[in-house]
Design a protein around this motif. Sequence first.
Motif, PDB file in Angstrom:
ATOM      1  N   GLN A 298       0.831  -1.206   0.000  1.00  0.00           N
ATOM      2  CA  GLN A 298       0.000   0.000   0.000  1.00  0.00           C
ATOM      3  C   GLN A 298       0.862   1.251   0.000  1.00  0.00           C
ATOM      4  O   GLN A 298       0.464   2.285  -0.532  1.00  0.00           O
ATOM      5  N   GLY A 299       2.027   1.130   0.590  1.00  0.00           N
ATOM      6  CA  GLY A 299       2.953   2.251   0.622  1.00  0.00           C
ATOM      7  C   GLY A 299       3.747   2.408  -0.655  1.00  0.00           C
ATOM      8  O   GLY A 299       4.642   3.236  -0.730  1.00  0.00           O
ATOM      9  N   GLY A 300       3.444   1.552  -1.621  1.00  0.00           N
ATOM     10  CA  GLY A 300       4.098   1.701  -2.921  1.00  0.00           C
ATOM     11  C   GLY A 300       5.453   1.019  -3.025  1.00  0.00           C
ATOM     12  O   GLY A 300       6.214   1.289  -3.941  1.00  0.00           O
ATOM     13  N   ILE A 301       5.767   0.143  -2.084  1.00  0.00           N
ATOM     14  CA  ILE A 301       7.041  -0.582  -2.156  1.00  0.00           C
ATOM     15  C   ILE A 301       6.754  -1.997  -2.649  1.00  0.00           C
ATOM     16  O   ILE A 301       5.941  -2.712  -2.067  1.00  0.00           O
ATOM     17  N   ARG A 302       7.417  -2.381  -3.701  1.00  0.00           N
ATOM     18  CA  ARG A 302       7.225  -3.715  -4.272  1.00  0.00           C
ATOM     19  C   ARG A 302       8.019  -4.749  -3.494  1.00  0.00           C
ATOM     20  O   ARG A 302       9.245  -4.657  -3.418  1.00  0.00           O
ATOM     21  N   PRO A 303       7.343  -5.730  -2.932  1.00  0.00           N
ATOM     22  CA  PRO A 303       8.081  -6.791  -2.235  1.00  0.00           C
ATOM     23  C   PRO A 303       9.010  -7.508  -3.211  1.00  0.00           C
ATOM     24  O   PRO A 303       8.660  -7.698  -4.377  1.00  0.00           O
ATOM     25  N   ASN A 304      10.173  -7.880  -2.753  1.00  0.00           N
ATOM     26  CA  ASN A 304      11.091  -8.644  -3.593  1.00  0.00           C
ATOM     27  C   ASN A 304      11.196 -10.077  -3.063  1.00  0.00           C
ATOM     28  O   ASN A 304      10.433 -10.483  -2.181  1.00  0.00           O
ATOM     29  N   ALA A 305      12.132 -10.821  -3.590  1.00  0.00           N
ATOM     30  CA  ALA A 305      12.265 -12.225  -3.189  1.00  0.00           C
ATOM     31  C   ALA A 305      12.517 -12.346  -1.686  1.00  0.00           C
ATOM     32  O   ALA A 305      12.031 -13.276  -1.035  1.00  0.00           O
TER      33      ALA A 305
END
Length: 405
Positions: A298-305
């Motif tokens: 929601q905060g605009g940070i894309r989860p990574n591996a």
Amino acid sequence: VVLHNRKITSLAREGRIEDARQVFDKMPKRTLFLWSSMIGGYVRQGNYGEALSLYEVMEEKGVEPDRSLFVWVLKACSQHGGGLEKGKKVHDRIVSVGFESDVLVGNALIDMYGKRGDLKNARLVFDKMAQPDVVSWTSMIAACVQKGQTGEAFGLFRRMQAEGLKANSVTVTSMLPVCANLRDLKRGKEIHGYIIRGDFEDNVFVASSVLDMYAKCGHLKNARQVFDKMPHRDVVSWNAMVATYAQKGWHKEAQELFHQMQLDGIEPDVISWNAMIAGCAQNGQGDDALKLFCQMQQGGIRPNAISISSVLPACAHLAALQKGKEIHGYVFRSGNKDDVIVASALVAMYGKCGSLKDACRVFEKASERDTIAWNTMIGAYAMHGHGEKALQLFYEMELTGLKAN
RNA sequence: AGUCCCGUUAAGUCUGCGA
């Protein structure tokens, strides 16, 4: 022509490399200087592939490179996938034009071999140097650290000082993570002493790595003291401190810092979120881990591996099969399905959530399997009472040449 | 016509099984 030269160099420096390229391509006679501007421009903006292909064109045209061009090209090789083979060719060229004894070129060679994991060649270049400088030594140390040759790194660190060269802030920031990972407080403190004597304390990189060294060695008070004394903190300094508390399970402190960093004008990045998620997941706060995983998006940070492999154990712990499946879906959507670590985390999650079938499916489809992946699958079978199947898998693992641990 | 600047080393922090 003169005007074009000016235009190209200024465009390349401003980062408008494509505009520069348009003018460059139309030029009838291109000097080494122009080639350097273009190639350097590509390297600076991270377009290493284009830099390298332009370099090849330049060589075909018979333009003689100079030292600084080689430095640019080697930097491109060090960053570019498959750059090792190209780097070796460049190395041959360097030898043929007699630049191998140049310190700057030599350092770039060591760096290139080091970053590409070719420790042997890095060493060969290093050993041939007549007057290795601090950068040469530090690059060699960094190469060893990257390969996990920590004993060698310490040896080089000592030898460089014995030979009268002073370690600088870069050298110590390469060495401190070694102390941190080995939990070698004694040597960490020695280096910290050296830092104080050398007055490097205020360097953000140095301070953050000192902080992390103390934290990993279990001296949280010292870590916090270093953090509090920092004149400037960047996102990495905050992350190091947040991660320390999160990992210890001190959620309140971690949360406080996570909040405070934002008040200080530092936006949490993917690593900040990952640290928070991992902290919750590893300390019995599975619900919070899952919440954070949503909040970061929601905060605009894309989860990574790493985000995914941090949050999956939370599902496992909560036996939340449905949540786990949702995240599995995200693994596909985000293009992380070929990550070994994610695959093991999925296998473990399915195993613990009671779906051996799904665990097997993920394991079988995995594009790569390391020892931990096998262990996880074996553990899942054992957990479900399939001792024989587990044993069979164990033998299969040994057939692939992987050693049990 | 560029020779100032930029360009070589560190960038330090987060992750899976099990113990």
